[in-house]
Design an enzyme around this catalytic site. Structure first.
Site, PDB file in Angstrom:
ATOM      1  CB  THR A 137      -0.899  -0.001   1.248  1.00 30.08           C
ATOM      2  OG1 THR A 137      -1.736  -1.149   1.181  1.00 30.08           O
ATOM      3  CG2 THR A 137      -1.748   1.244   1.335  1.00 30.08           C
ATOM      4  CG  PHE A 164      -2.013   2.681   6.202  1.00 27.82           C
ATOM      5  CD1 PHE A 164      -2.734   2.858   5.035  1.00 27.82           C
ATOM      6  CD2 PHE A 164      -2.144   3.617   7.217  1.00 27.82           C
ATOM      7  CE1 PHE A 164      -3.575   3.935   4.886  1.00 27.82           C
ATOM      8  CE2 PHE A 164      -2.996   4.701   7.077  1.00 27.82           C
ATOM      9  CZ  PHE A 164      -3.709   4.863   5.896  1.00 27.82           C
ATOM     10  CB  SER A 199       1.553  -4.444   9.921  1.00 25.13           C
ATOM     11  OG  SER A 199       0.260  -4.056   9.575  1.00 25.13           O
ATOM     12  CG  ASN A 230     -34.222 -10.621  27.808  1.00 20.32           C
ATOM     13  OD1 ASN A 230     -34.134 -10.714  26.585  1.00 20.32           O
ATOM     14  ND2 ASN A 230     -34.855  -9.624  28.401  1.00 20.32           N
ATOM     15  CG  HIS A 232     -20.054  -7.424  28.357  1.00 17.78           C
ATOM     16  ND1 HIS A 232     -20.126  -8.320  27.326  1.00 17.78           N
ATOM     17  CD2 HIS A 232     -19.252  -8.000  29.281  1.00 17.78           C
ATOM     18  CE1 HIS A 232     -19.390  -9.382  27.603  1.00 17.78           C
ATOM     19  NE2 HIS A 232     -18.853  -9.219  28.786  1.00 17.78           N
ATOM     20  CD  GLU A 266      -3.624  -9.538   5.233  1.00 15.87           C
ATOM     21  OE1 GLU A 266      -3.765 -10.463   4.418  1.00 15.87           O
ATOM     22  OE2 GLU A 266      -2.777  -9.568   6.126  1.00 15.87           O
TER      23      GLU A 266
END
EC number: 1.3.8.5
Lengths: 419, 247
Positions: free
Chosen positions: A164, A194, A196, A315, A376, A401
């Site tokens: 990229t 970008f 990684s 519930n 939660h 990707e």
């Protein structure tokens, strides 16, 4: 109901109280895949179950206890990843003659899915590292394989995948980083975005332009850290994936030996895409692991939290919601594993299936994790609870990707092309 | 000395599982429940493999008694570094009543058959917490025993064992052949590596029946009833006068 939670588990080890690094209460033992219909061990061979067990144990003991700290302090956990490499996780589908484990794509998917329950961000980086090691193993000549692969498989050295650029993301084939041949070197000029691991890794697999426009003008070269003309941008501040640094990789008259080129000139784009097919299965597998962990967390929360005089598990809306989450999880897992099998067997539908699996699994698993957070309530929004980190970490899987939009391009092209 | 170590490994319900009692109170639910190797057995295997790596012993043999699934547990031991396995087939009713007495008879018979120099077991299993098999095996063989070991070292034809006892640590030196049972702090079991898991596939697991070893499996015990622990009751607040009187 028998006594629930930590006390019961401690009591079961008799006189041996909390072996701290093995018996992690609350968080990790709940992600070990106990609830049966979503058990990720279903349908696997005995050997695959063994691999999965090691990965789950490693995730629970070595990763889960640190995942919050790695995220908060933005720590790149080099030592933990090297421990993982000692178990064979550094080059899972790389051939054994250069230090890899020689396993199948399905074995790999099972392993990353299990590791991801411990820390998505770190597992995702390990998968990118594996992808680069595979590219060198598959498309490199013997000298290149022997020079780079053993160190990558042991994680003595770390790798980054550089495709990229600021001007070319989805339109990857329009990349501009140029590689001008000068004697027995390529002179690289341009920048990658970008990346990684960028700045902290040692081996950069770089797609650059040696020829004319379009995919056929792209070649793949391996650039080592410390090469003159290689520099890095600032460390990006991200919403998730914080246990791996992300930086721009900058080439200014960076001289790379021609002997570092993988395959032929003009083959680079094809190498990059073949790497990504596997990479997409890996990323989808990481999403599966996160979703699995979140379903476990949501389930446990529903069994404990009481409102209106009873546990949330009574519930009906939440019961149905949980059932939908479990169903989508299993459906995603089946698609990812089928894609892995297709890729391993080099089937004609492999590329489409990898795209479908990445598209479906990353979208559905994000929704599952998001739903788990919702279940939660307010607690889901607190960093004390792991569910929010899973949500933040897997959000980007729908983007990198190959964005999920690009996945749709690949699939529709397969459907609409006259053949 | 043969340099051969026998390690007993037991397949038990995984430590992280929430145990449920069967509705008929005859036992706990095991169907469809996740099982794995008893944690203390893992420690025993690790110790045996360590001794082999230090070249103090030559071969590690993993033994498990149970139905077909016991082979999974033996495979895990092989993946950790054991050289070969022995699966003693015990199934059905016999397996339900299988206890330390029967297992120790089996281990004693195997130890003689395999000419073992050392037997290493976990100190107890996390399902029954009996803490008897090691001791009974030693008694049946008339071998010395070093139980609750937190340190084991081989010195010539003797074994030095540091035992964890109520009062602290006790160091003993016993002759081989001997039985040692592993306690928690003896070592930290290694993860099986991917290559070792694959190598384990090629290692042999021999099938043996208890009758072949001349062992009678009849149990002298009968489980009458299994119940959950009583529900935790609310505490009581004492009156202040009482406490003043007691002090």
């Amino acid at each position: 109901m028998a006594a629930v939670g930590p006390l019961a588990r401690v009591a079961r080890l008799g006189s041996s109280i909390c072996r701290n690094h093995r018996l992690i209460l609350n968080r990790s033992s709940q992600r070990r895949g106990i609830a049966s219909c979503i058990d990720p061990a279903h349908g696997l061979t005995d050997e695959q179950k063994e691999f999965q067990k090691v990965a789950f144990d490693f995730a629970a003991n070595e990763m889960a206890p640190h995942m919050a700290e790695w995220d908060q302090k933005e720590i790149f956990p080099v030592e933990t990843m090297r421990k993982a490499a000692q178990l064979g996780f550094g080059g899972i589908y790389v051939q054994p003659d250069v230090g890899g484990s020689g396993l199948s794509r399905l074995d790999t998917s099972v392993i990353f899915e299990a590791l991801s329950t411990g820390c998505v961000s770190t597992t995702a980086y390990i998968s990118i590292h594996n992808m680069c090691a595979w590219m060198i193993d598959t498309f490199g000549n013997n000298e290149q394989r022997e020079k780079f692969c053993p160190d990558l498989c042991s994680m003595e050295k770390f790798a980054s995948y550089c495709l990229t650029e600021p001007g070319s993301g989805s339109d990857a084939a329009s990349l501009l980083t140029s590689a001008q041949r000068k004697g027995d070197h390529y002179i690289l000029n341009g920048s990658k975005a970008f990346i990684s691991g960028g700045g902290d890794t040692d081996v950069y697999v770089v797609m650059c332009r040696t020829g004319s426009k379009g995919p056929k003008g792209i070649s793949c070269v391996v650039v080592e850290k410390g090469t003159l003309g290689l520099s890095f941008g600032k460390k990006e501040q991200k919403v998730g994936w914080n246990s791996q640094p992300t930086r721009a990789v900058i080439f200014e008259d960076c001289a790379v030996p021609v002997t570092n080129r993988l395959g032929e000139e003009g083959q680079g784009f094809s190498i990059a895409m073949k790497g990504l097919n596997g990479g997409r299965i890996n990323i989808a597998s990481c999403s599966l692991g996160a979703a699995h962990a979140c379903v476990q967390l949501a389930r446990d929360h529903l069994l404990v939290r009481k409102q209106f005089g009873e546990t949330l598990s009574n519930n009906q809306f939440l019961q149905f919601k949980l059932a939908e989450m479990a169903t989508k999880l299993v459906a995603s897992r089946l698609l990812v594993r089928e894609a892995a099998t297709a890729l391993q067997e080099n089937r004609s539908d492999a590329v489409s299936l990898c795209s479908m699996a990445k598209l479906f699994a990353t979208d559905e698993c994000f929704n599952i994790c998001n739903q788990a957070l919702q279940m939660h309530g307010g607690y889901g929004y607190l960093k004390d609870y792991a569910v929010q980190q899973f949500v933040r970490d897997i959000r980007v899987h729908q983007i990198l990707e190959g964005t999920n939009e690009v996945m749709r391009m690949i699939i529709s092209r397969n459907l609409l092309t006259e053949s | 000395m043969s340099g051969r170590v026998l390690v007993g490994v037991k397949r038990v319900i995984d430590y992280a599982v929430k145990i449920r009692v069967k509705p008929d109170n005859t036992g706990v639910v095991t169907d469809g429940v996740k099982h794995s190797m008893n944690p203390f057995c893992e420690i025993a295997v690790e110790e045996a493999v360590k001794l082999k790596e230090k070249k103090l012993i030559k071969e590690v043999v993993a033994v498990s008694c149970g139905p077909q699934q016991a082979q999974e547990t033996i495979r895990t031991a092989l993946a950790m570094g054991a050289d070969r396995g022995i699966h003693v087939e015990v199934a059905g009713k016999d397996y339900e009543t299988l206890g330390p007495l029967q297992v120790s008879k089996i281990l004693a018979a195997l130890a003689k058959k395999e000419d073992a120099q050392l037997i290493i077991l976990g100190k107890q299993a996390i399902d029954d917490d009996c803490n008897q098999t090691g001791q009974m095996t030693a008694a049946l063989l008339d071998w010395p025993q070093g139980t609750f070991a937190s340190e084991v070292s081989l010195e010539g034809d003797k074994v030095k064992v540091v035992r964890e006892i109520d009062g602290g640590l006790e160091t003993i030196k016993i002759n081989t052949p001997a039985v040692v049972t592993a306690d928690l702090r003896l070592n930290t079991p290694r993860y099986a590596t991917l290559p070792n898991i694959m190598k384990a596939k090629k290692k042999k697991i021999a099938n043996v029946k208890p009758a072949d070893l001349g062992v009678d499996l009849t149990s002298r015990l009968e489980v009458l009833r299994v119940d959950e622990p009583p529900q935790r009751q609310a505490g009581m607040k004492g009156s202040t006068e009482l406490s003043r009187r007691d002090s």
